[in-house]
Design a protein around this motif. Structure first.
Motif, PDB file in Angstrom:
ATOM      1  N   LEU A  58      12.154  -6.075   2.734  1.00  0.00           N
ATOM      2  CA  LEU A  58      11.192  -6.386   1.670  1.00  0.00           C
ATOM      3  C   LEU A  58      11.531  -7.668   0.921  1.00  0.00           C
ATOM      4  O   LEU A  58      10.651  -8.460   0.598  1.00  0.00           O
ATOM      5  CB  LEU A  58      11.136  -5.251   0.644  1.00  0.00           C
ATOM      6  CG  LEU A  58      10.376  -4.002   1.003  1.00  0.00           C
ATOM      7  CD1 LEU A  58      10.544  -2.966  -0.104  1.00  0.00           C
ATOM      8  CD2 LEU A  58       8.907  -4.296   1.236  1.00  0.00           C
ATOM      9  N   THR A  59      12.806  -7.832   0.611  1.00  0.00           N
ATOM     10  CA  THR A  59      13.220  -8.935  -0.260  1.00  0.00           C
ATOM     11  C   THR A  59      13.733 -10.155   0.497  1.00  0.00           C
ATOM     12  O   THR A  59      13.774 -11.246  -0.076  1.00  0.00           O
ATOM     13  CB  THR A  59      14.341  -8.477  -1.207  1.00  0.00           C
ATOM     14  OG1 THR A  59      15.482  -8.105  -0.428  1.00  0.00           O
ATOM     15  CG2 THR A  59      13.888  -7.320  -2.083  1.00  0.00           C
ATOM     16  N   LYS A 102      10.655  -4.734 -10.500  1.00  0.00           N
ATOM     17  CA  LYS A 102      10.246  -5.862  -9.665  1.00  0.00           C
ATOM     18  C   LYS A 102      11.475  -6.595  -9.146  1.00  0.00           C
ATOM     19  O   LYS A 102      12.278  -7.115  -9.913  1.00  0.00           O
ATOM     20  CB  LYS A 102       9.331  -6.803 -10.450  1.00  0.00           C
ATOM     21  CG  LYS A 102       7.988  -6.160 -10.724  1.00  0.00           C
ATOM     22  CD  LYS A 102       7.004  -7.112 -11.331  1.00  0.00           C
ATOM     23  CE  LYS A 102       5.681  -6.389 -11.549  1.00  0.00           C
ATOM     24  NZ  LYS A 102       4.718  -7.245 -12.230  1.00  0.00           N
ATOM     25  N   GLY A 105      12.562 -12.068  -4.456  1.00  0.00           N
ATOM     26  CA  GLY A 105      12.760 -12.427  -3.059  1.00  0.00           C
ATOM     27  C   GLY A 105      13.837 -13.480  -2.942  1.00  0.00           C
ATOM     28  O   GLY A 105      14.404 -13.937  -3.943  1.00  0.00           O
ATOM     29  N   THR A 113       8.636  -8.105  -5.379  1.00  0.00           N
ATOM     30  CA  THR A 113       8.246  -6.843  -4.773  1.00  0.00           C
ATOM     31  C   THR A 113       8.330  -5.768  -5.846  1.00  0.00           C
ATOM     32  O   THR A 113       9.399  -5.538  -6.415  1.00  0.00           O
ATOM     33  CB  THR A 113       9.194  -6.480  -3.611  1.00  0.00           C
ATOM     34  OG1 THR A 113       9.131  -7.517  -2.638  1.00  0.00           O
ATOM     35  CG2 THR A 113       8.809  -5.165  -2.977  1.00  0.00           C
ATOM     36  N   VAL A 138       7.157   1.258  -2.533  1.00  0.00           N
ATOM     37  CA  VAL A 138       6.492  -0.015  -2.761  1.00  0.00           C
ATOM     38  C   VAL A 138       5.165   0.262  -3.468  1.00  0.00           C
ATOM     39  O   VAL A 138       4.332   1.014  -2.973  1.00  0.00           O
ATOM     40  CB  VAL A 138       6.274  -0.787  -1.445  1.00  0.00           C
ATOM     41  CG1 VAL A 138       5.559  -2.107  -1.698  1.00  0.00           C
ATOM     42  CG2 VAL A 138       7.612  -1.022  -0.755  1.00  0.00           C
TER      43      VAL A 138
END
Length: 154
Positions: A58-59, A102, A105, A113, A138
């Motif tokens: 995700l990151t 949150k 990234g 994200t 998410v």
């Protein structure tokens, strides 16, 4: 070494239990690492002690880069207070409510994200809280599912 010491002392049963415990711990660690959900753990000081594959994906922050770093560097500044309050509440034994977190990234231009997160305390062998395991969902996926009127596809 633990298994062989128990066997040489004639305590084969203890050796088998020790080995089964090790297998169970390895299985649990693999389950957390490969879970289809973002999972991370932090010490009470906010040091990352676990960072699974899903959250890496995700990151863009790889496991080795995240481990040992401060969670405060991995989340948006406006989430610091919320996470600190959740960790403090967890330490007192209060049942915490899920909260939005949150994550940053890798690249400066990456959109954060958003996770719906909840904390579970981690304890040492003496029963003292040593950190928190964070299980996230998410938020974007959750909102897409809700927008489709309860459909299970995102």
């Amino acid at each position: 070494a633990h298994v062989s010491n128990a066997m040489t002392n004639g305590n084969v049963g203890a050796a088998m239990i020790g080995q089964e415990g090790q297998w169970a711990a390895q299985g649990l660690a693999e389950l957390l690492d490969r879970a289809n959900a973002p999972i991370f753990a932090v010490s009470l000081e906010g040091i990352i002690t676990e960072w699974n594959y899903f959250i890496s994906h995700l990151t863009g922050v790889q496991h080795d880069a995240a481990m040992g770093s401060k969670i405060w560097d991995r989340i948006q500044a406006n989430a610091h207070k919320t996470l600190q309050e959740a960790i403090s509440a967890m330490q007192t034994g209060a049942m915490g409510m899920p909260f939005e977190l949150k994550l940053k990234g890798v690249a400066s231009g990456d959109a954060p994200t958003a996770l719906l997160a909840s904390l579970t305390p981690q304890f040492d062998s003496k029963g003292q809280a040593i950190g928190a395991l964070c299980l996230g969902q998410v938020v974007l996926e959750h909102r897409q599912i809700s927008d489709k009127g309860g459909s299970t596809t995102a």
